[in-house]
Write an enzyme that holds these catalytic residues in place. Structure first.
Site, PDB file in Angstrom:
ATOM      1  N   ASP A  55       0.846  -1.199   0.000  1.00 47.08           N
ATOM      2  CA  ASP A  55       0.000   0.000   0.000  1.00 47.08           C
ATOM      3  C   ASP A  55       0.881   1.247   0.000  1.00 47.08           C
ATOM      4  OD1 ASP A  55      -1.915  -1.837   0.309  1.00 47.08           O
ATOM      5  OD2 ASP A  55      -2.635  -1.146   2.276  1.00 47.08           O
ATOM      6  N   SER A 104     -36.329  -6.774 -13.292  1.00 49.48           N
ATOM      7  CA  SER A 104     -36.048  -7.611 -12.135  1.00 49.48           C
ATOM      8  C   SER A 104     -35.915  -9.061 -12.611  1.00 49.48           C
ATOM      9  CB  SER A 104     -37.197  -7.456 -11.152  1.00 49.48           C
ATOM     10  OG  SER A 104     -36.795  -7.979  -9.930  1.00 49.48           O
ATOM     11  N   GLU A 135     -24.851 -18.207 -12.170  1.00 49.79           N
ATOM     12  CA  GLU A 135     -23.967 -17.283 -11.428  1.00 49.79           C
ATOM     13  C   GLU A 135     -24.508 -17.072 -10.028  1.00 49.79           C
ATOM     14  OE1 GLU A 135     -24.553 -13.665 -13.543  1.00 49.79           O
ATOM     15  OE2 GLU A 135     -23.800 -14.534 -15.398  1.00 49.79           O
ATOM     16  N   LYS A 137     -26.148 -15.015  -7.096  1.00 47.01           N
ATOM     17  CA  LYS A 137     -27.017 -13.841  -7.050  1.00 47.01           C
ATOM     18  C   LYS A 137     -26.480 -12.965  -5.925  1.00 47.01           C
ATOM     19  CE  LYS A 137     -31.952 -12.623  -6.711  1.00 47.01           C
ATOM     20  NZ  LYS A 137     -31.686 -11.350  -6.173  1.00 47.01           N
ATOM     21  N   ASP A 139     -25.842 -10.259  -3.247  1.00 43.54           N
ATOM     22  CA  ASP A 139     -26.821  -9.599  -2.387  1.00 43.54           C
ATOM     23  C   ASP A 139     -26.309  -8.207  -2.021  1.00 43.54           C
ATOM     24  OD1 ASP A 139     -29.076  -9.284  -0.953  1.00 43.54           O
ATOM     25  OD2 ASP A 139     -28.507 -10.587   0.703  1.00 43.54           O
ATOM     26  N   ARG A 158     -30.777   1.769  -9.557  1.00 43.91           N
ATOM     27  CA  ARG A 158     -31.892   1.123 -10.256  1.00 43.91           C
ATOM     28  C   ARG A 158     -33.107   2.061 -10.336  1.00 43.91           C
ATOM     29  NH1 ARG A 158     -35.115  -3.322 -10.773  1.00 43.91           N
ATOM     30  NH2 ARG A 158     -33.484  -4.809 -10.397  1.00 43.91           N
ATOM     31  N   TYR A 248     -22.325  -8.078 -14.232  1.00 44.82           N
ATOM     32  CA  TYR A 248     -22.758  -9.379 -14.738  1.00 44.82           C
ATOM     33  C   TYR A 248     -23.656  -9.328 -15.975  1.00 44.82           C
ATOM     34  CZ  TYR A 248     -26.348  -7.871 -11.416  1.00 44.82           C
ATOM     35  OH  TYR A 248     -27.255  -7.137 -10.719  1.00 44.82           O
ATOM     36  N   LYS A 322     -29.169 -18.209 -16.413  1.00 42.42           N
ATOM     37  CA  LYS A 322     -29.417 -17.431 -17.629  1.00 42.42           C
ATOM     38  C   LYS A 322     -29.221 -18.320 -18.861  1.00 42.42           C
ATOM     39  CE  LYS A 322     -27.597 -13.336 -15.357  1.00 42.42           C
ATOM     40  NZ  LYS A 322     -26.527 -12.348 -15.215  1.00 42.42           N
ATOM     41  N   LYS A 346     -33.727 -18.721  -5.289  1.00 48.04           N
ATOM     42  CA  LYS A 346     -33.458 -18.088  -3.990  1.00 48.04           C
ATOM     43  C   LYS A 346     -33.084 -19.134  -2.944  1.00 48.04           C
ATOM     44  CE  LYS A 346     -35.120 -14.223  -3.097  1.00 48.04           C
ATOM     45  NZ  LYS A 346     -34.610 -12.855  -2.973  1.00 48.04           N
ATOM     46  N   CYS A 440     -27.285   1.142  37.660  1.00 49.10           N
ATOM     47  CA  CYS A 440     -26.775  -0.181  37.295  1.00 49.10           C
ATOM     48  C   CYS A 440     -27.794  -1.250  37.690  1.00 49.10           C
ATOM     49  CB  CYS A 440     -25.439  -0.426  38.000  1.00 49.10           C
ATOM     50  SG  CYS A 440     -24.848  -2.108  37.757  1.00 49.10           S
ATOM     51  N   CYS A 443     -25.809  -3.380  40.685  1.00 47.28           N
ATOM     52  CA  CYS A 443     -25.453  -2.826  42.001  1.00 47.28           C
ATOM     53  C   CYS A 443     -26.228  -1.548  42.327  1.00 47.28           C
ATOM     54  CB  CYS A 443     -23.948  -2.579  42.077  1.00 47.28           C
ATOM     55  SG  CYS A 443     -23.438  -1.155  41.095  1.00 47.28           S
ATOM     56  N   CYS A 458     -21.323   1.563  34.482  1.00 44.23           N
ATOM     57  CA  CYS A 458     -21.388   1.522  35.939  1.00 44.23           C
ATOM     58  C   CYS A 458     -19.947   1.721  36.393  1.00 44.23           C
ATOM     59  CB  CYS A 458     -21.892   0.151  36.369  1.00 44.23           C
ATOM     60  SG  CYS A 458     -21.668  -0.126  38.124  1.00 44.23           S
ATOM     61  N   CYS A 463     -18.872  -3.435  41.788  1.00 48.55           N
ATOM     62  CA  CYS A 463     -20.134  -3.961  41.243  1.00 48.55           C
ATOM     63  C   CYS A 463     -19.984  -5.457  40.950  1.00 48.55           C
ATOM     64  CB  CYS A 463     -20.497  -3.199  39.970  1.00 48.55           C
ATOM     65  SG  CYS A 463     -21.885  -3.916  39.097  1.00 48.55           S
TER      66      CYS A 463
HETATM   67  S1  IVH Z   1     -29.139 -10.444 -14.089  1.00 47.47           S
HETATM   68  C1  IVH Z   1     -31.950  -8.566 -17.142  1.00 47.47           C
HETATM   69  N1  IVH Z   1     -27.351 -11.509 -12.543  1.00 47.47           N
HETATM   70  O1  IVH Z   1     -30.893  -9.514  -8.465  1.00 47.47           O
HETATM   71  C2  IVH Z   1     -31.233  -9.354 -16.135  1.00 47.47           C
HETATM   72  N2  IVH Z   1     -28.958 -10.065 -11.544  1.00 47.47           N
HETATM   73  O2  IVH Z   1     -33.688  -9.961  -7.791  1.00 47.47           O
HETATM   74  C3  IVH Z   1     -30.684  -8.527 -15.069  1.00 47.47           C
HETATM   75  N3  IVH Z   1     -28.618  -9.718  -9.130  1.00 47.47           N
HETATM   76  O3  IVH Z   1     -32.210  -6.889 -10.377  1.00 47.47           O
HETATM   77  C4  IVH Z   1     -30.306  -9.206 -13.823  1.00 47.47           C
HETATM   78  N4  IVH Z   1     -26.844 -10.995  -8.934  1.00 47.47           N
HETATM   79  O4  IVH Z   1     -29.967  -6.515  -9.054  1.00 47.47           O
HETATM   80  C5  IVH Z   1     -28.422 -10.708 -12.613  1.00 47.47           C
HETATM   81  N5  IVH Z   1     -25.646 -12.517 -11.291  1.00 47.47           N
HETATM   82  C6  IVH Z   1     -26.723 -11.702 -11.361  1.00 47.47           C
HETATM   83  C7  IVH Z   1     -27.228 -11.040 -10.225  1.00 47.47           C
HETATM   84  C8  IVH Z   1     -28.371 -10.225 -10.363  1.00 47.47           C
HETATM   85  C9  IVH Z   1     -27.691 -10.198  -8.299  1.00 47.47           C
HETATM   86  C10 IVH Z   1     -29.718  -8.803  -8.717  1.00 47.47           C
HETATM   87  C11 IVH Z   1     -30.068  -7.745  -9.720  1.00 47.47           C
HETATM   88  C12 IVH Z   1     -31.498  -8.024 -10.059  1.00 47.47           C
HETATM   89  C13 IVH Z   1     -31.980  -8.671  -8.802  1.00 47.47           C
HETATM   90  C14 IVH Z   1     -33.248  -9.455  -9.001  1.00 47.47           C
END
Ligand code: IVH
Length: 701
Positions: A55, A104, A135, A137, A139, A158, A248, A322, A346, A440, A443, A458, A463
């Site tokens: 660094d 979404s 992939e 998902k 969070d 978004r 992604y 996908k 999920k 406290c 005590c 305290c 105590c």
């Molecule tokens: S693809 C048109 N890939 O999850 C397709 N989304 O619950 C766009 N997310 O809106 C989404 N990891 O914010 C995609 N590997 C991933 C993701 C991902 C997290 C989120 C994303 C999406 C939300 C849906």
């Protein structure tokens, strides 16, 4: 992104630049080389997680660039690494349109859902079997980035999916997002990319520890930490959160007219776009993804992945599946809500709701009063939760908590459970405000809060709660390590009136204890032996065991090394204590106060009487303390001695071991391949720099 040859070249240039940082008159070719070198190291650090320089060295190069740009402002480019640093505040976040609506994802929760979805997907595509890319998902908080002519021009939240807010200045604080990327090599003029901003579990933990230490509010979970940071007013605050980003999805691009472009085929599959993003310097889920054919393999993989989800350094809440072929994606199309070619799987929820029934105010070793929420027991991710620390009074206010409130609880992987928020919509009118006690709970003495502190304390050191907690700390593993006398036994003996303070540990009446349930002959023998053995623990452990506020194991060692006898300490002033390595005014004051308290001195005299080690043995044994008063630090690899042996020798000869290079350091011993410590030490005239042979000579004289 960088092939081997390029990496070697850039590393050579790095070393050249580091060895001559005085160049200030620089031509534009050298300047772009310097920028390229910095970009390369940002990529190694933030994207690959595999830095090649320290660094400190990075900072040196960064400052060099800052100096040059200060002299030649006309040479500053938008993608210069210095341009991430946000100096201006975000007055407002302008609303901007996404190039393509941010959709979404449809959700699935089990194998049957996936099988159903695959059937529909096959019907739509007209193929008997589909190739899928799977992939994690992530969070976090979703973002969209727009690059034009290779430059990052906009980052947007978004929002409602159609339009979001312009958060470009804040996104520039995320070092894994390149400010410029060579999209033109792929024939791309303008591109919109989607991704997720995340905070790693470690960054989250460190950030919250820091927040609590500084009386600020802790964040509920890494996702809130990431999403809450996008709209912060000061980009510098965003930088402090050490955010990361995975990119992604390519949602839109326009082409350049040029005919010769690199690997156009990459744009025909989803995995191809991930590869291109990776090649352009983004952190795409290139290594995290898996390509399979058919839904059975998808099901197998998502289930396997759920089993290892806690091992990831960041939080994920599922997997995204996908269709890999982009022409097929286009054929399958989308609804107004989600694409038909992708679905989220999920994982089991780590959130649950429960009722906040009561608050227990616990008093710790230092008198700090911590509120602990008692909840109706609820299972989260296979663990029953019924008790959650809610830190301090401020936190209760911030989270708007009332007794009888329904609260949302989360247990994020290995992170301890947290209350995310209360759910005011579910209030029935039976909620009662939480009163923080003024006295406290143990005590009954009045609680105090120092100015700028969030914690009520305290301050009665008699105590009961503190006395018991102090004993528990005294016998703990890293302190006196009296194994047979753990927390449970301390409480048992205390409640039975057989143990009332630390010296009492050495005066236990074993005949009476033998009459108690759970203490057979064998366990009494073990207990006796463990207590006896603890008398031989070295002075530094005894000092640590005393539980002086702010004195951890390292500080305890520093103190022990600086004295001959524990009774030297009452004669030290706050000023003399501050001379010691890494001891500032706060710690020095705490040590000083401890040793000015007569009751503590009486306790130490008693411990001395029982034969505990109050003398610094190392100093006593070694004749001719020839390193007395000098602090040492070792850097690089030693070839003749083990580092731990070398450090022991220093301590045996009266010297101390420093933890970092500072003006308090006397000698830096430099081994092979020494790095930033050496560079830093060179800048401090008072530090003597020697090699291993010179060190050996020194200790033999
Ligand atoms: S693809 C048109 N890939 O999850 C397709 N989304 O619950 C766009 N997310 O809106 C989404 N990891 O914010 C995609 N590997 C991933 C993701 C991902 C997290 C989120 C994303 C999406 C939300 C849906």
């Amino acid at each position: 992104m960088y092939n081997n040859e390029q990496a070697i070249y850039l590393q050579q240039q790095t070393n050249k630049l580091l060895s001559d940082q005085s160049i200030i008159e620089i031509n534009s070719t050298q300047l772009s080389l310097l920028k390229e070198v910095l970009q390369f190291h940002e990529y190694r650090y933030y994207v690959l997680n595999n830095p090649l320089i320290s660094d400190y060295e990075y900072d040196q190069l960064f400052q060099l660039l800052q100096r040059i740009e200060a002299q030649h402002p006309e040479l500053i480019t938008k993608d210069s690494p210095t341009q991430r640093v946000g100096n201006s505040l975000n007055e407002s976040f302008e609303t901007v349109q996404h190039l393509v609506p941010m959709l979404s994802l449809e959700n699935s929760y089990n194998a049957a859902d996936l099988i159903d979805w695959d059937r529909k997907a096959r019907e739509l595509s007209g193929l008997p079997i589909l190739e899928y890319c799977i992939e994690p998902k992530f969070d976090g908080a979703s973002i969209s980035l727009v690059y034009e002519n290779n430059m990052l021009i906009r980052a947007v939240t978004r929002g409602d999916g159609v339009q979001g807010e312009d958060i470009t200045n804040n996104i520039k604080q995320i070092r894994s997002i390149p400010l410029s990327a060579p999209f033109s090599e792929y024939g791309i003029n303008q591109i919109e990319i989607r991704g997720e901003v995340l905070m790693s579990k470690t960054a989250f933990k460190t950030y919250n520890e820091w927040q609590l230490k500084n009386n600020a509010v802790a964040l509920a979970n890494p996702r809130n930490a990431a999403s809450g940071s996008l709209r912060m007013k000061d980009p510098k605050d965003v930088a402090k959160r050490n955010l990361e980003a995975f990119l992604y999805h390519v949602s839109y691009f326009t082409k350049l007219d040029e005919t010769s472009i690199k690997n156009e085929a990459l744009l025909t599959t989803h995995t191809g776009t991930l590869e291109m993003l990776w090649q352009c310097g983004f952190r795409s889920p290139q290594k995290e993804k898996k390509v399979v054919a058919g839904i059975d393999n998808v099901i197998q993989h998502v289930q396997d992945f759920e089993a290892v989800r806690d091992e990831l350094p960041y939080e994920i809440d599922g997997m995204v599946i996908k269709v890999n072929n982009i022409a097929l994606q286009e054929k399958m199309g989308m609804t107004t809500h989600h694409p038909r070619w992708a679905i989220a799987f999920k994982f089991k929820a780590r959130q649950a709701t429960s009722i906040l029934r009561s608050i227990e105010f616990q008093v710790g070793r230092t008198g700090a009063v911590t509120p602990v929420a008692k909840l109706d027991p609820v299972a989260i991710g296979g663990v029953m939760v019924s008790s959650i620390s809610i830190h301090n009074e401020e936190y209760i206010k911030e989270k708007d908590l009332y007794l009888n409130d329904t609260v949302l609880i989360e247990r994020a992987g290995d992170v301890i459970p947290q209350i995310v928020k209360s759910l005011p919509d579910l209030r029935t009118g039976n909620e009662i405000p939480i009163q923080f006690p003024t006295h406290c709970p143990i005590c009954r003495s009045k609680l105090f809060k120092e100015e700028e502190e969030a914690i009520w304390r305290c301050i009665n050191i008699e105590c009961e709660a503190q006395v018991v907690e102090r004993m528990i700390h005294f016998v703990s593993k890293d302190a006196m390590d009296i194994k047979s006398l753990g927390e449970a036994n301390i409480r048992k003996l205390y409640d039975a009136g057989l143990l009332k303070d630390i010296p009492g540990i050495y005066q236990l009446n074993f005949n009476t204890i033998a009459t108690m349930e759970g203490f057979g002959k064998k366990s009494i023998d073990n207990l006796k032996a463990a207590i006896e053995a603890s008398k031989q623990q070295p002075l530094n452990r005894l000092i640590y065991a005393l539980g002086i506020r702010f004195v951890g194991e390292t500080t305890a060692k520093t103190i022990a090394n600086s004295i001959e006898n524990i009774f030297d300490l009452p004669y030290q002033t706050i000023e003399t204590l501050q001379q010691l390595d890494d001891i500032g005014i706060k710690v020095a004051t705490s040590i000083y106060q401890f040793f000015q308290n007569q009751e503590n001195i009486t306790m130490l005299r008693q411990l001395e009487g029982f034969g505990l080690q109050i003398i610094n043995k190392k100093k006593e044994i070694i004749a001719g303390n020839n390193l007395q008063g000098q602090s040492f630090l070792f850097t690089g690899t030693l070839t003749k001695l083990k580092r731990s042996d070398a450090e022991n020798i220093v301590e045996q000869q009266g010297g101390t071991i420093a933890s970092s290079v500072s003006s308090k350091l006397s000698v830096l011993v430099v081994g092979e391949d020494a790095g930033s410590k050496l560079e830093k030490a060179k800048k401090i005239n008072t530090i003597k720099i020697i090699n291993e042979d010179e060190f050996l000579q020194l200790i033999h004289t």
